[in-house]
Design a protein around this motif. Sequence first.
Motif, PDB file in Angstrom:
ATOM      1  N   ASN A 180      -4.909 -16.983  17.897  1.00  0.00           N
ATOM      2  CA  ASN A 180      -4.182 -16.348  16.804  1.00  0.00           C
ATOM      3  C   ASN A 180      -4.270 -14.833  16.859  1.00  0.00           C
ATOM      4  N   ASP A 199      -3.688 -10.925  17.891  1.00  0.00           N
ATOM      5  CA  ASP A 199      -2.425 -10.213  18.063  1.00  0.00           C
ATOM      6  C   ASP A 199      -2.020 -10.095  19.521  1.00  0.00           C
ATOM      7  N   TYR A 200      -3.009  -9.938  20.404  1.00  0.00           N
ATOM      8  CA  TYR A 200      -2.629  -9.694  21.792  1.00  0.00           C
ATOM      9  C   TYR A 200      -1.948 -10.918  22.405  1.00  0.00           C
ATOM     10  N   ARG A 219       0.271 -12.922  20.931  1.00  0.00           N
ATOM     11  CA  ARG A 219       1.686 -12.854  20.595  1.00  0.00           C
ATOM     12  C   ARG A 219       2.375 -11.747  21.400  1.00  0.00           C
ATOM     13  N   TYR A 220       1.702 -10.597  21.459  1.00  0.00           N
ATOM     14  CA  TYR A 220       2.302  -9.479  22.174  1.00  0.00           C
ATOM     15  C   TYR A 220       2.503  -9.837  23.651  1.00  0.00           C
ATOM     16  N   SER A 221       1.473 -10.461  24.253  1.00  0.00           N
ATOM     17  CA  SER A 221       1.586 -10.834  25.664  1.00  0.00           C
ATOM     18  C   SER A 221       2.735 -11.809  25.858  1.00  0.00           C
ATOM     19  N   ARG A 222       2.881 -12.729  24.935  1.00  0.00           N
ATOM     20  CA  ARG A 222       3.989 -13.681  25.041  1.00  0.00           C
ATOM     21  C   ARG A 222       5.324 -12.964  25.019  1.00  0.00           C
ATOM     22  N   PHE A 223       5.441 -12.017  24.083  1.00  0.00           N
ATOM     23  CA  PHE A 223       6.707 -11.310  23.947  1.00  0.00           C
ATOM     24  C   PHE A 223       6.960 -10.363  25.109  1.00  0.00           C
ATOM     25  N   MET A 224       5.910 -10.052  25.880  1.00  0.00           N
ATOM     26  CA  MET A 224       6.154  -9.245  27.065  1.00  0.00           C
ATOM     27  C   MET A 224       6.510 -10.142  28.237  1.00  0.00           C
ATOM     28  N   GLY A 225       6.646 -11.437  27.977  1.00  0.00           N
ATOM     29  CA  GLY A 225       7.125 -12.340  29.026  1.00  0.00           C
ATOM     30  C   GLY A 225       6.021 -12.902  29.908  1.00  0.00           C
ATOM     31  N   ILE A 226       4.773 -12.724  29.505  1.00  0.00           N
ATOM     32  CA  ILE A 226       3.683 -13.262  30.326  1.00  0.00           C
ATOM     33  C   ILE A 226       3.611 -14.769  30.180  1.00  0.00           C
TER      34      ILE A 226
END
Lengths: 340, 334, 417
Positions: B227, B229-230, B232-239
């Motif tokens: 849960n 923040d990183y 979600r951010y990593s997901r949104f960066m396409g990782i």
Amino acid sequence: MGKVMLEVNDLTTKYITRYNEDVYAVDHVSLQVEEGKTLGIAGESGCGKSTLALSLMGYYFPPLYYTGGEIIIDGRSISGMKPDDVRRTILGTEIAYIPQAAMNALNPTRRVINFIEDVILAHDPTENKKFIYELARASFETLGLPPEVLQKYPVELSGGMKQRTVIAVSVILRPKVLIADEPSSALDVTSQKMVIKMLKNLMETGFIKSMIFITHELPLLYNVTDDIMVMYAGQIVERASAREAVFDPLHPYSKGLMGSIIVPESGLRDVKLTAIPGAPPNLKNPPAGCRFAERCKYVRAECRYTNVALYDAGPGRAYRCILSEKVLRDCYEHERAIAA
Amino acid sequence: MKGYRRYFLNKAGWFVITLIAAFLLNFFLPRMMPGDPVAAIVARQAQGMSNSTGVQAIYEQYTKLFGTDKPLFQQFFIYMGNVLRGDFGYSFSQYPRTVAEVLSASLWWTVVLQFPAIIFGWVVGNSLGAIAAYRKGGLDKVAMPISILISNLPAFGMAVILLVVFAATLKWLPASGGYAFDMIPSLSVNFLGSALLHYILPFASIVLLAIGGQAIGMRSMAIYELNADYVRYSRFMGIKDNQISRYVFRNAMLPQITGLALAIGTMIGGALVAEIIFSYPGLGTVLLTAISGRDYPLISAVTLIITIMALIANFAIEILYGFIDPRIKAAQSD
Amino acid sequence: MRHTFRQAFSSGKFVTGFVILMGLLLLVILYPLIFRAPPLQIIAQGTFFPPGIYVSAYDSINAPTTYTLNLDGAAAKRVAAKLKDEDRVAMKEWLVVAGVPEDQIDISDAQKLLTLWAENYDPAKQVKGMTLARQRYFQRVNNAIQGLLSTEGAIIAVRQPESGALQEAGAVKQTDYVNISEVPNVRILPLGTDNFGRDVFAQLVRAIGVSLLIGIVAGLIATGIGLVLGLLAGYVGGAVDDVINFITNIFLVIPSLVLLILISFSVGQESRGAFTVAVVIGVTSWVWTTRAVRAQVISLRNRDHVNLSKLSGHSLFRIIRGDILPYIMSYVFMALILQISAAILAEANLSILGLGPRTTDVPTLGLMMQWAMIYQAHILGKWWAYFPVLISITLITFSMNLMITGLDQVFNPQLRN
């Protein structure tokens, strides 16, 4: 009129809570952002603006689910694409995201450069590390960040630096649309200024082509954006140019929202500080009729059962209220007179 | 590297301090009690022993070893000197063997049993916990209640259940000892085979307990990290998701390592009692015979060795942790 | 405070744990009120009587009324109970030799076996390759079976005091029954007896009570020390904090079992009662609470409401009581439950090592476990001597952990998902 970079039609997404209830946090939202423009999204906390930001990415994971609508980036619809294709060809390259709590957005145990490598390799596994390093260094330099940052762990960076690093990482693949969700809210004033300046420069330096900027800080909104959308309870309640939205809002909620802040513009100083009493409705079972009715000063009986559509009010302008533009303006004028 | 050296020196300093504290406690605690056992032992010599030369020898040995006629702090230095030379005196209950002789064999049985078991249980438990956190479906629903139940079993309980099921009822494996009764420890294939057979159940009981506790801890750590923040951010960066699970696993593991460092003492304690159930020839069983034989020198030596084992394990884990968690270096170099 | 309780009881996990614990407590309180026999009294001559209802054989023969019941299969059951496993195996062996297919013979079904036997057994039959001795053996088995199947009753005889001759005093027919409620001496031993011949269930109930008490005393002591030290270290800070933190860090890595062993051994067998053991456990397990409370207090220390109280010139005691304690109370309560369950386990560990409370006055769960282990109940298959003890310990710790998890979810919403 410039080229449309992002077009969203009737996008609806929901959360499924752990009690298996549906919460429609984004409800039939449509919007357009043109090349070179910045669209602002305003609203109280809990109005669905952060969820909208997540939903615009077109990449959903629990507890957020896509239920309908279309997202078109630079003429290409991404709704209906396979999630892994979205991940590989859209995220980071077409549309990018700067999270609300950017302070913790970087994996604490990975150096910045390693994370950038992960990002780029996730899109193109054939890229070599030297090239990635050169690219990252060049980007960082252009954006005014010291290249030493690349070799550091997030804990070694200050809050402002961390946030700027996140921005630089987000745009490293030159996305067409950047979604910035309250990117400066956790920072001190100086860092805030630097972050905003950096965001404003992104388009000029060609890193991005358009931006959606979400904040609850209205002065900032007015400074950064070209157009503004006001959200309430998962819906758009007003859409206007930045100037109109701040100085001449139509929807009673926008009016209240703009009234609840002090804009450092002459001519606005005399507007009294008025917070909107009450709280947004529970989206588990939203009220029938106008969702703002419960808190609206000008509420009519029919507001509580009429499903209110978004009415057009001139070019680029729309609002969601059953009262006509004229009635609303009269009401505001009347109030102003009383206050004076 | 400078940051790491500072971290290392800090941890080494603590290691030395706790070591000294352990010596102090081991020496003073029994002597501060109302019935000073050392004095009582020396006074009571003639009663417990049947071997009269033994009595004499022990009496002289103890007056010398403990220097009971000297002031307390001087006694402490005598004790320290003796311990550092590995001289713990004679065992009361197994005279004429010395404490060092009794322990030299059993120490290795315990080390060879416990450390692999704890490490193995830790690794498996953490993997299971991470998987449970990641796939919230069936596995999580089945595995977690089992883990919770297992982790609530006392260490000896797990040992007893395994013994009853696999040794007493199914008779698949031997019930007690470290090797067959008719064997003499050697490096022959026969002996090693027998030792291995006897090793399985005690090993399994320690491993299972470690798995239960670790899996639960890892699961909640991993859920917490998932849960973060990183993620979600990593997901949104396409990782990719499996890359993100590597991030999550690694970051959730770090507190589990410090957790292990802090829990190692308790784990060793529990495992000692499990050893007793299987009459395993390790320190636990020695401790039991020492206690039932009121063998004070043996008890004192065993407790000291257990403490030192726990301290070394703790120190080793902390040092390893410093290598793995980059934040340590960063925090220290500020 | 009431709000806190309501919140706690809104958690399913907490309620489940609470109900289990209360169930155990009720048992501990009510059982001795109904069955007043002292739990540690030796009643059985011999070790490890299996669980069951024990009826005085003498009294049932002399029961005031006997009833005649004609029940189907009574004879077969009687035979089945008497027929030893080895006899059954021998019967099967003979039947197979006599040509009955092996898969038709089920030695667990006595009635069928007997029918088959009656149909097939022929004492005169010569089986090839069977020794004479073996044949004799089967004849003996057959005779025994015939004896079991006889329908005659048993004669009760009394010895004449003068002559010593036996005189018939009555007869017990196979169809005679007595009502168990008319037999004056019946003892239910739900969990049989232990190695000393004591009622395991009565002992277990008492032991649960004593162990819980040990846990509570030790938990209160440990939490008390931990709370005071944690508050001092966290709130006062400075040198006080340094000293307390230093001590805490040392005791954190020294296994508490070692301290327990050293102190318990030094106290000596004679003066080691249940209460002493509880105190010893309490004074060796405060470290975690201290650390946790200190961390909590440090995070509270600079909150606005505390600063306000400081500016208002409130005393240290008042600030701690009014502005700090209320915020960490739920946390301290969780720590207390954790300490109680840890203390119960610590007592068990100590007892198995032979350092538990002295054995004469009260049983504890650990002592029961120790006795069962020493007398090898687990190897001899006497499950009732140790398994209920294990279950009880697990239930207690499990219920307490459930309560803590429940509370944790209520008070730390972050963990909810």
